[in-house]
Design a protein around this motif. Structure first.
Motif, PDB file in Angstrom:
ATOM      1  N   GLY A  38      -1.758 -19.118 -46.442  1.00  0.00           N
ATOM      2  CA  GLY A  38      -2.124 -18.526 -47.728  1.00  0.00           C
ATOM      3  C   GLY A  38      -2.274 -17.028 -47.605  1.00  0.00           C
ATOM      4  N   LEU A  39      -1.980 -16.330 -48.700  1.00  0.00           N
ATOM      5  CA  LEU A  39      -1.969 -14.877 -48.688  1.00  0.00           C
ATOM      6  C   LEU A  39      -2.901 -14.308 -49.749  1.00  0.00           C
ATOM      7  N   ALA A  40      -3.259 -13.034 -49.565  1.00  0.00           N
ATOM      8  CA  ALA A  40      -4.036 -12.303 -50.558  1.00  0.00           C
ATOM      9  C   ALA A  40      -3.197 -12.121 -51.830  1.00  0.00           C
ATOM     10  N   PRO A  41      -3.839 -11.803 -52.963  1.00  0.00           N
ATOM     11  CA  PRO A  41      -3.131 -11.791 -54.254  1.00  0.00           C
ATOM     12  C   PRO A  41      -1.840 -10.984 -54.285  1.00  0.00           C
ATOM     13  N   TRP A  42      -1.862  -9.723 -53.827  1.00  0.00           N
ATOM     14  CA  TRP A  42      -0.648  -8.913 -53.929  1.00  0.00           C
ATOM     15  C   TRP A  42       0.461  -9.438 -53.040  1.00  0.00           C
ATOM     16  N   ASN A  43       0.102  -9.966 -51.861  1.00  0.00           N
ATOM     17  CA  ASN A  43       1.118 -10.546 -50.984  1.00  0.00           C
ATOM     18  C   ASN A  43       1.616 -11.883 -51.524  1.00  0.00           C
ATOM     19  N   THR A  44       0.736 -12.612 -52.227  1.00  0.00           N
ATOM     20  CA  THR A  44       1.174 -13.829 -52.907  1.00  0.00           C
ATOM     21  C   THR A  44       2.217 -13.498 -53.972  1.00  0.00           C
ATOM     22  N   LEU A 165      -2.586 -12.851 -58.615  1.00  0.00           N
ATOM     23  CA  LEU A 165      -2.570 -14.113 -57.871  1.00  0.00           C
ATOM     24  C   LEU A 165      -1.984 -15.236 -58.720  1.00  0.00           C
ATOM     25  N   ALA A 166      -2.375 -15.303 -59.988  1.00  0.00           N
ATOM     26  CA  ALA A 166      -1.870 -16.363 -60.873  1.00  0.00           C
ATOM     27  C   ALA A 166      -0.358 -16.252 -61.056  1.00  0.00           C
ATOM     28  N   ILE A 167       0.130 -15.024 -61.262  1.00  0.00           N
ATOM     29  CA  ILE A 167       1.582 -14.833 -61.425  1.00  0.00           C
ATOM     30  C   ILE A 167       2.313 -15.217 -60.148  1.00  0.00           C
ATOM     31  N   GLY A 168       1.788 -14.757 -59.006  1.00  0.00           N
ATOM     32  CA  GLY A 168       2.420 -15.094 -57.728  1.00  0.00           C
ATOM     33  C   GLY A 168       2.446 -16.588 -57.481  1.00  0.00           C
ATOM     34  N   TRP A 169       1.353 -17.276 -57.794  1.00  0.00           N
ATOM     35  CA  TRP A 169       1.286 -18.730 -57.608  1.00  0.00           C
ATOM     36  C   TRP A 169       2.295 -19.436 -58.512  1.00  0.00           C
TER      37      TRP A 169
END
Length: 219
Positions: A38-44, A165-169
């Motif tokens: 799992g990654l931090a929000p920007w990396n996600t 994070l939501a967009i990346g997920w």
């Protein structure tokens, strides 16, 4: 056009610290990616956009940094040398790290790689911030939103990172227990590394001269 903020302390020493810190930061990000926990929000967000576009993770990291930097224009933020080099170097060194660091298959090895990456990330943050050559584009976004809206910094940061994070997920980015662990641990770790590397960067401070009490007047 964004003008660079004037930096009074620009020197070979400050640049070497900045570049070293940003390079190690990218390597640390690569370690966290290869750990696959799992990654931090920007990396996600970066990993989700990689799934969508096929662009390499390092290049996508740099492009996101550039896009965030452009948002500084309406926020009237001025980047420093560190801001620009952050956009150019972190994704590039992360790409090198992804090429050099193998992806472990055993859970114990994944946890070890994640832990080492998190510690290196905190250390690298302290190293590149110590010279004071400008915030990263994402940090500047938070402070810019705070200045323009009057909302507390923590609320600006939380709102942006939850959205990212939501967009990346939704794009298929890497979210997991590591996302939670990084969110909980990186703050306390940087709280330790930042003053340590700031003191190291400043070097030994001269001892204060002893104060000598004046001699009593002679009779």
């Amino acid at each position: 056009m964004i003008g660079l903020a004037i930096v009074k302390d620009l020197s070979l020493k400050s640049l070497s610290w900045l570049i070293t810190g940003l390079f190690l930061y990218g390597i640390a990000v690569a370690m966290l990616v290869q750990a696959s926990l799992g990654l931090a929000p920007w990396n996600t967000l970066a990993s989700g956009l990689v799934e969508l576009t096929g662009i390499s993770f390092g290049m996508m990291t740099n492009l996101i940094g550039l896009a965030v930097l452009l948002v500084w224009i309406p926020l009237r933020q001025r980047p420093g040398v560190g801001t620009v080099l952050n956009v150019l170097l972190v994704g590039t060194s992360a790409e090198l790290g992804l090429w050099l660091i193998p992806q472990p298959s055993a859970l114990v090895a994944q946890i070890a790689l994640f832990g080492a990456g998190l510690i290196l990330l905190a250390a690298a943050t302290g190293i590149y911030i110590a010279p004071g050559l400008g915030p990263g584009p994402r940090d500047g976004l938070m402070t810019g939103l705070h200045q323009r809206t009057g909302a507390p910094v923590w609320l600006c940061r939380a709102g942006v990172e939850i959205t990212v994070l939501a967009i990346g997920w939704m794009l298929g980015g890497m979210v997991g227990l590591g996302t939670v662990a990084e969110a909980m641990l990186i703050g306390p770790l940087v709280h330790r590394t930042l003053p340590f590397f700031r003191a190291m960067y400043a070097g030994p401070q001269p001892l204060a001269e002893p104060v000598v009490a004046p001699a009593p007047p002679s009779c």
